[in-house]
Each structure stands twice: as structure tokens, then as C-alpha cells.
Design an enzyme around this catalytic site. Structure first.
Site, PDB file in Angstrom:
ATOM      1  N   GLU A  57      15.626 -53.063 -38.812  1.00  0.00           N
ATOM      2  CA  GLU A  57      16.294 -53.081 -37.518  1.00  0.00           C
ATOM      3  C   GLU A  57      15.248 -52.903 -36.414  1.00  0.00           C
ATOM      4  O   GLU A  57      14.458 -51.950 -36.440  1.00  0.00           O
ATOM      5  CB  GLU A  57      17.303 -51.938 -37.404  1.00  0.00           C
ATOM      6  N   CYS A  58      15.238 -53.796 -35.448  1.00  0.00           N
ATOM      7  CA  CYS A  58      14.386 -53.710 -34.258  1.00  0.00           C
ATOM      8  C   CYS A  58      12.927 -53.471 -34.657  1.00  0.00           C
ATOM      9  O   CYS A  58      12.274 -54.378 -35.160  1.00  0.00           O
ATOM     10  CB  CYS A  58      14.912 -52.634 -33.316  1.00  0.00           C
TER      11      CYS A  58
END
Length: 436
Positions: A327-328
Site C-alpha cells: 500500500e502506497c
């Protein structure tokens, strides 16, 4: 029965977090059990709440979560004496289009739960106008109740008196006024406050904030203003499937942005979570069946990550047979390369073709609704996932097959689709909930 309050403000940066932490610690010193929550998509403040209260704090979000989920999450406050929900941005600030149960505004949570609002107002550069601002916030939405005001950064006793008189004239209680006090300022960086776990002196800082607030705020009056709350024993309102039975979770200063309610939901569903530190050159647990790399600050540690040979080789070996999701910041590390703020290019794991750069910062911020075009750990193709994106990287290349069709809160399609290649998947948004 517990009593509930919301700590909010007209805008960001006026001292909501400091007041929340100080009140929580001061009441804890008095022997009260204090439960905190964070309204909105902030993964940093809950760790500060936990440091102040000794109890885990979670996010509640009206754009991403339905009422049953929010009620389930806040039911952990049933055994507390006082519950504090810290808001984000200004009291009524949310997105233009309504989400699951609201726009993401703090006011949604205040009205939904019936908790009065304590406003933190910085009266710098004004005096009686502060009362006009408070009155406007009090009257803007009938379902939201204003308990009173705490001033922050007052310039002098005369300044305080002018504001106090003006508030009295319109019937708004003033619980106290805090002079400027640099010693209790919480350090910040580009995604918000420096994380609690990175501050060795966080306990002393919170103690000093509590001492300062006790000296200048009528804590008994604030406590009397809280609404007695009778939470129902909520059934599990979380619609969360863990990404695997055994989850290897990256966890250190570079990989720490994960919502506490997600980890709790995984464990509640029977998942076992083992943590490892890429910064310590640790590889994911070979016995795990999925690896999850959260966001954080990989750009501040890109050189060290690139030099962590055991981590990188272990991650690549893991991805040959089992799913890996980022994530990210975790997504960026799964990519080919990351260029830091000084323009230095660092090789990353290479499981995806993503290339990002912080040399020219560009803010990406907002809620995201993703319709998965392919499965990712814990979610099938076609699932609708709600999350939030916040980073300053520029995408140089995103060549792999898109993972999802992603919209912002207005319904506009955005370019940050996420990627998939083999066993690796990644998204720029942090997952908050799946649509029922």
C-alpha cells in the site's frame, strides 16, 4: 456509563491533537479510563492516543464506513469513563459527495453518536471575531451540539478577557485559554506529525501537555459537558476478510501506516500476524502465506532499503509462490525504483514496474473507491474497496496491468490504478473498508 465528547476546530493546525492528548492524560492521572478515537483517515494520531491513554485507538470514518461499522468500533468505549473523538481538519470539512454514511466530516460522527463538540480555536490576530466563528459553527448544522470552546495560543490576559466576554454574550462557555507554549509542540513532517513510536520522549511531552492544560482549562467543566452515552453491545460490524491465515507484515519506521481497525479485524477473523523489519534487513516469515507492506516513509529510508539485500532477496523469493501486496509506500518499494528528494535513484524490489520520484513533489490526497479488476489478498475481483490516498510522489512509470478502476470521492476516474504482476499487487490508497 461513559460520557462522550468530540474535539474539533475551525481548521487544521490549531491544536486538536495536543488538547486531546492532554485531556486524556490528565483524566487518566485522576483515575479515569479514557478511550480515544480518530475521525477520518489519519493513521498517525491513534498511536499518540494509545500513548496517552494506554488503550488502543481506532479510526471512524463516515465516508468509508457504514453506521454499523462505526458503532461496532466505538463500542470498545463501553467500559471507559470518558470517550474522546479527535476530529480532522475543520468541524464540517468533508468531501462534496456523500459516501457510505456521510462526507467524512467530523460533524457526521458528532451527530451520529450524539457527542457534543469542544472547539479548539486559535484567536491569533483577532479577538471578538472568535465568538462570531464559534457562533457560526454552533448554528451551522442543527444536529451538532457545541459544548464550549478552548482557546489556544492567546497573546495576553487582556486578549483572553476580550474573547471570553464576547463568548459569554452569545451563551457559549469558554473552558479555558492556553498561552503560547512551544515546549509542547509536536514535531511535524510532510505527511503530518512525526510518529509517536519515533519520539523517545513522547510520554514526557504528553505529561507536560497535561500539566499545562490542567493549569489553564477547567477539566471538571469539560467533563460535565460530555454527553452520557449508552452504547449498545454491537455485533461485529466489520466487513473484513484477512489477506491470509498467516500474514507477514512489514513494520518499522518506513512501514507503519496501517489502520489499527484493519489489523484488529484480521486477528478477529483468525489471522496470525508476524512482523518483520525491512530496515533491519529482515525477510518476511517463510511460513507465512501472504506478505503485506504498508505505507510509511520509504522515501526517507530509500538508500537503506535498497541496501537491505536479505530483505529484497527474501521478498522476491516469497513472491515466487505466494501473494505480496503493498500500500502506497509499500507499493513504491515493490516497484523498480524510487528517486528520493535529493534526486538520487534507488533500486527497489522490482516485483512491479512502478517508478516513483520525490525529487519533484506532487501531492496526491483524497478518498478512493476502487473496483478490483483482479483479485488481491483478501478480496476478489469485482470487490469495491474504500480507502484514502496521501503522498507526495510523482509517478514516472506504472507499466503493469492495472489492479483496479479507481475513482475519487466525486466519481472522477484517477490514474493511480494500482498494479499487478504475477503474485505481486499494489495500490496507492490505504484500505479502510470494503463495501457490503
Amino acid at each position: 456509563m461513559p460520557a462522550g465528547l468530540v474535539i474539533s476546530a475551525p481548521a487544521s493546525g490549531v491544536g486538536k491533537t495536543t488538547l486531546t492528548l492532554a485531556l486524556a492524560r490528565a483524566w487518566r492521572h485522576r483515575g479515569l479510563n479514557v478511550q480515544c478515537f480518530k475521525s477520518g483517515p489519519d493513521y498517525i494520531d491513534p498511536a499518540f492516543h494509545a500513548a496517552a491513554t494506554g488503550r488502543a485507538s481506532v479510526n471512524v470514518d463516515s465516508w468509508a464506513m457504514d453506521r454499523a461499522t462505526i458503532e461496532h468500533l466505538v463500542s470498545r468505549g463501553t467500559d471507559a469513563d470518558i470517550v474522546l473523538a479527535e476530529g480532522s481538519m475543520g468541524l464540517f470539512d468533508g468531501v462534496a459527495a456523500r459516501g457510505v454514511s456521510g462526507t467524512g466530516a467530523t460533524a457526521d460522527i458528532a451527530e451520529m453518536l450524539g457527542w457534543p463538540v469542544v472547539l479548539v480555536i486559535d484567536p491569533s490576530g483577532q479577538a471578538q471575531t472568535t465568538a462570531a466563528i464559534a457562533a457560526g459553527l454552533r448554528d451551522y448544522r442543527p444536529g451538532v451540539r457545541l459544548a464550549g470552546v478552548v482557546l489556544n495560543r492567546v497573546a495576553s490576559p487582556r486578549h483572553e478577557d476580550l474573547v471570553r466576554r464576547a463568548l459569554h454574550d452569545i451563551g457559549i462557555p469558554m473552558f479555558g485559554a492556553l498561552p503560547r507554549h512551544a515546549e509542547i509542540s509536536l514535531p511535524k513532517r510532510h505527511l503530518g506529525l512525526v510518529q509517536a513510536e519515533e519520539q523517545a520522549e513522547i510520554g514526557k511531552l504528553i505529561d507536560e501537555a497535561a500539566r499545562f492544560v490542567v493549569e489553564h482549562v477547567d477539566l471538571d467543566a469539560v467533563l460535565r459537558a460530555a454527553a452520557v452515552w449508552s452504547p449498545q453491545a454491537a455485533a461485529n460490524g466489520l466487513n473484513v476478510t484477512p489477506p491470509g491465515q498467516r500474514v507477514a507484515l512489514a513494520r518499522d519506521a518506513a512501514f507503519s501506516f496501517v489502520y489499527p481497525h484493519m489489523l484488529e479485524a484480521w486477528r478477529a477473523a483468525g489471522a496470525e500476524i508476524s512482523t518483520f523489519s525491512p530496515l533491519a534487513d529482515e525477510a518476511p516469515d517463510a511460513s507465512a502465506d501472504v506478505c503485506w507492506l504498508p505505507g510509511g516513509y520509504p522515501e526517507l529510508h530509500a538508500g537503506k532499503i535498497a541496501a537491505s539485500a536479505r530483505f529484497c532477496s527474501g521478498l522476491r523469493a516469497f513472491a515466487e509462490t505466494r501473494p505480496v501486496h503493498g500500500e502506497c509506500g509499500g507499493y513504491m518499494v515493490l516497484g523498480t525504483a524510487l528517486t528520493d528528494a535529493d534526486g538520487v535513484r534507488h533500486e527497489m524490489a522490482g516485483l512491479l514496474g512502478l517508478e516513483t520520484s520525490f525529487a519533484k513533489r506532487r501531492m496526491h490526497l483524497g478518498y478512493r473507491l476502487a473496483a478490483l479488476a483482479a483479485p488481491m489478498p483478501g478480496h476478489q475481483a469485482g470487490a469495491r474497496l474504500r480507502g484514502h490516498e496521501f503522498h507526495y510522489s510523482t509517478i514516472l512509470a506504472q507499466p503493469d496491468t492495472p489492479l483496479a478502476v479507481v475513482h475519487d470521492a466525486t466519481g472522477a476516474v484517477i490514474a493511480e490504478t494500482g498494479s499487478r504482476r504475477g503474485q505481486a499487487t499494489g495500490t496507492f490508497f490505504h484500505l479502510i473498508a470494503e463495501d457490503r
